[in-house]
Design a protein around this motif. Sequence first.
Motif, mmCIF file in Angstrom:
data_model
loop_
_atom_site.group_PDB
_atom_site.id
_atom_site.type_symbol
_atom_site.label_atom_id
_atom_site.label_comp_id
_atom_site.label_asym_id
_atom_site.label_seq_id
_atom_site.Cartn_x
_atom_site.Cartn_y
_atom_site.Cartn_z
ATOM 1 N N LEU A 389 0.867 -1.176 0.000
ATOM 2 C CA LEU A 389 0.000 0.000 0.000
ATOM 3 C C LEU A 389 0.904 1.226 0.000
ATOM 4 N N ASP A 390 1.154 1.763 -1.173
ATOM 5 C CA ASP A 390 2.091 2.870 -1.316
ATOM 6 C C ASP A 390 1.362 4.188 -1.102
ATOM 7 N N GLY A 391 1.028 4.463 0.172
ATOM 8 C CA GLY A 391 0.293 5.667 0.521
ATOM 9 C C GLY A 391 -0.230 5.576 1.935
ATOM 10 N N VAL A 392 -1.221 6.402 2.253
ATOM 11 C CA VAL A 392 -1.807 6.463 3.587
ATOM 12 C C VAL A 392 -3.288 6.111 3.486
ATOM 13 N N LEU A 393 -3.716 5.148 4.274
ATOM 14 C CA LEU A 393 -5.089 4.649 4.218
ATOM 15 C C LEU A 393 -6.028 5.507 5.056
ATOM 16 N N VAL A 394 -7.131 5.941 4.449
ATOM 17 C CA VAL A 394 -8.149 6.719 5.156
ATOM 18 C C VAL A 394 -9.044 5.757 5.939
ATOM 19 N N VAL A 395 -9.130 5.968 7.234
ATOM 20 C CA VAL A 395 -9.916 5.095 8.107
ATOM 21 C C VAL A 395 -11.271 5.710 8.450
ATOM 22 N N ASP A 396 -11.288 7.047 8.631
ATOM 23 C CA ASP A 396 -12.542 7.699 9.012
ATOM 24 C C ASP A 396 -12.574 9.100 8.412
ATOM 25 N N VAL A 397 -13.750 9.545 8.015
ATOM 26 C CA VAL A 397 -13.983 10.897 7.511
ATOM 27 C C VAL A 397 -14.991 11.554 8.426
ATOM 28 N N LEU A 398 -14.603 12.677 9.040
ATOM 29 C CA LEU A 398 -15.457 13.333 10.021
ATOM 30 C C LEU A 398 -16.570 14.126 9.341
ATOM 31 N N PRO A 399 -17.717 14.251 10.002
ATOM 32 C CA PRO A 399 -18.824 15.027 9.426
ATOM 33 C C PRO A 399 -18.453 16.503 9.302
ATOM 34 N N ARG A 400 -19.009 17.146 8.256
ATOM 35 C CA ARG A 400 -18.783 18.567 7.977
ATOM 36 C C ARG A 400 -17.296 18.903 7.846
ATOM 37 N N SER A 401 -16.539 17.988 7.346
ATOM 38 C CA SER A 401 -15.095 18.191 7.209
ATOM 39 C C SER A 401 -14.752 18.492 5.755
ATOM 40 N N ALA A 410 -13.931 6.658 3.471
ATOM 41 C CA ALA A 410 -13.224 5.978 4.551
ATOM 42 C C ALA A 410 -13.358 4.477 4.421
ATOM 43 N N SER A 411 -12.499 3.778 5.123
ATOM 44 C CA SER A 411 -12.632 2.334 5.232
ATOM 45 C C SER A 411 -13.837 2.026 6.120
ATOM 46 N N SER A 412 -14.406 0.868 5.927
ATOM 47 C CA SER A 412 -15.591 0.484 6.711
ATOM 48 C C SER A 412 -15.404 -0.914 7.270
ATOM 49 N N LEU A 413 -16.155 -1.188 8.326
ATOM 50 C CA LEU A 413 -16.048 -2.455 9.028
ATOM 51 C C LEU A 413 -17.327 -3.248 8.834
ATOM 52 N N ARG A 414 -17.183 -4.474 8.363
ATOM 53 C CA ARG A 414 -18.333 -5.345 8.185
ATOM 54 C C ARG A 414 -18.761 -5.954 9.516
ATOM 55 N N GLY A 415 -19.927 -6.554 9.477
ATOM 56 C CA GLY A 415 -20.437 -7.184 10.679
ATOM 57 C C GLY A 415 -19.620 -8.377 11.121
ATOM 58 N N ASP A 416 -18.944 -9.052 10.170
ATOM 59 C CA ASP A 416 -18.127 -10.207 10.532
ATOM 60 C C ASP A 416 -16.711 -9.822 10.930
ATOM 61 N N THR A 418 -14.479 -7.993 9.155
ATOM 62 C CA THR A 418 -13.544 -7.690 8.071
ATOM 63 C C THR A 418 -13.649 -6.219 7.683
ATOM 64 N N ILE A 419 -12.566 -5.692 7.142
ATOM 65 C CA ILE A 419 -12.494 -4.283 6.765
ATOM 66 C C ILE A 419 -12.544 -4.158 5.251
ATOM 67 N N ILE A 420 -13.405 -3.246 4.783
ATOM 68 C CA ILE A 420 -13.418 -2.871 3.367
ATOM 69 C C ILE A 420 -12.549 -1.631 3.217
ATOM 70 N N LEU A 421 -11.494 -1.749 2.444
ATOM 71 C CA LEU A 421 -10.526 -0.660 2.333
ATOM 72 C C LEU A 421 -11.150 0.576 1.711
ATOM 73 N N GLY A 422 -10.780 1.738 2.271
ATOM 74 C CA GLY A 422 -11.213 3.013 1.730
ATOM 75 C C GLY A 422 -10.154 3.593 0.818
#
Length: 514
Positions: A389-401, A410-416, A418-422
Amino acid sequence: IHARHNNPTLTFCSLAALFLLLPPPPHQHQDIRVTPMAKIPIFIYYFALLTGHATSFLPSVSPLVHRRNYAPVLAMSNSNNSGLSSLSVTELKRLLSERGVDFRDCLEKRDLVERLEESRNWASSSSRSVVPPSALSAEEERVVQTFKRASPSVAYITTSVQPRSFSLQGTRVPAGTGTGFLWDDRGHVVTNYHVVASGGSGSLPRTVKVKCQGMAEACDAAVVGVEPEKDLAVLRIPTASLPQPLDIGTSNDLQVGQKVLAIGNPFGLDYTLTTGVVSALGRDVDGAGGRPIKGCIQTDAAINPGNSGGPLLDSRGRLIGVNTAIYAPGAAAGMAGNIGIGFAIPVDTVRRVVNQIIRYGRVVKPTLGITIADDKVARSIESQLGRKLDGVLVVDVLPRSPALEAGLRASSLRGDGTIILGDLITHVDGQPVREAEDLLSAVEEKKSGDVVSVRVLRGSDLSRPEVLRATLVSRDSMRASSASSSPSAGIPSNSVGRWGRSNNMGRPPSIWDN
């Protein structure tokens, strides 16, 4: 005499001269003449006797001659021990110690003299070199020189407050002590916020007392600015006769296991040096402002109360962190002290905050309003994906930002679990972003209102590059906007928050590469 002192040249010449000077036998009446050729050994002998007599005695004495001026005394000891007896006990012990001679069983001074006399024959017959037991190893010499070079830049800091009780005189009482260090040649001194915050009351004194090596007495230092969320403060002292500031290193390339040095004033014991190693990286430590300080350095170098604000140095004496906290389970019972777990604010963070305070008097960093994955978490994700991963992974995007308005995902977390990459940020204004530090520096070098171009890979997919434009806002306005939309909402303590150390395992869940 020459044979006794192992001088074969003069011994041969003296024997030849004696042979030629002997009178003829009584029964021989013819004249015995010494030819010119026969006189050569005689001339050689007398010439060598005049020029080399003194040096003929040196082979048995020279092994005992030392860089100190003991040669005359040791030469006198060749015939008797009166010369050695004129030395003090300390000098005798030093001579024996530097020659590697054991004298632990010597009770009196004469025992030392005899032992030194005995050592002469051993020294003259031994061809090996003796390393004085007091000599420093290369590693020890490097540490000593590093301390001598860095310690003048370390400051002893004391604070005082006005007493609350009624008094006709405006006395001041001590509030706390700590450590700081000279940042530049303009008199700026860096320390912890909690050192100058008047004993933990949160109020800032107008001045604090700062004393460096070589100062006759402590001087008043003005508080330039503070950053409670990073537990950092900048002071300023008069610039007359300042020592050389510390060399500044980097913290993004530190390795677990490399040696470190801590200089400080634990329990008021000024200019104390302790050593250790980098025990771990990327630790989160609660700051004085109530929010965690990300990416701290863990070390086993002894850090105690009074070390706060002091420098953590690498083996070359470069600043790599600011000592700020220790893990002390017994602190609640009044037994705070070192147990081998201390923490330091990384110098990359210190540099950004200090430069902001010096320039603006406070931290006015702009923000994108995102949280990113820590570099070590990104490496763990790479190992699961099997690609870089040649860069920086976005994990969360804040509201009104700004990031949300620009369209960052942003990346998201499944119910099981696992992470879906953002999105993966690879460039800011054309500058490559390889690690979290690159993104933090690129954003915080801008001003509020600046428009930056952000190149991302959608879903961290190399085949889906896209360039977005975002207008940066100040952290204060971002916080006010978040608070107005949701009283419980908050933003990361830094401009671009880091993610990846909150779970117990210190690693992300399984990864879903979309």
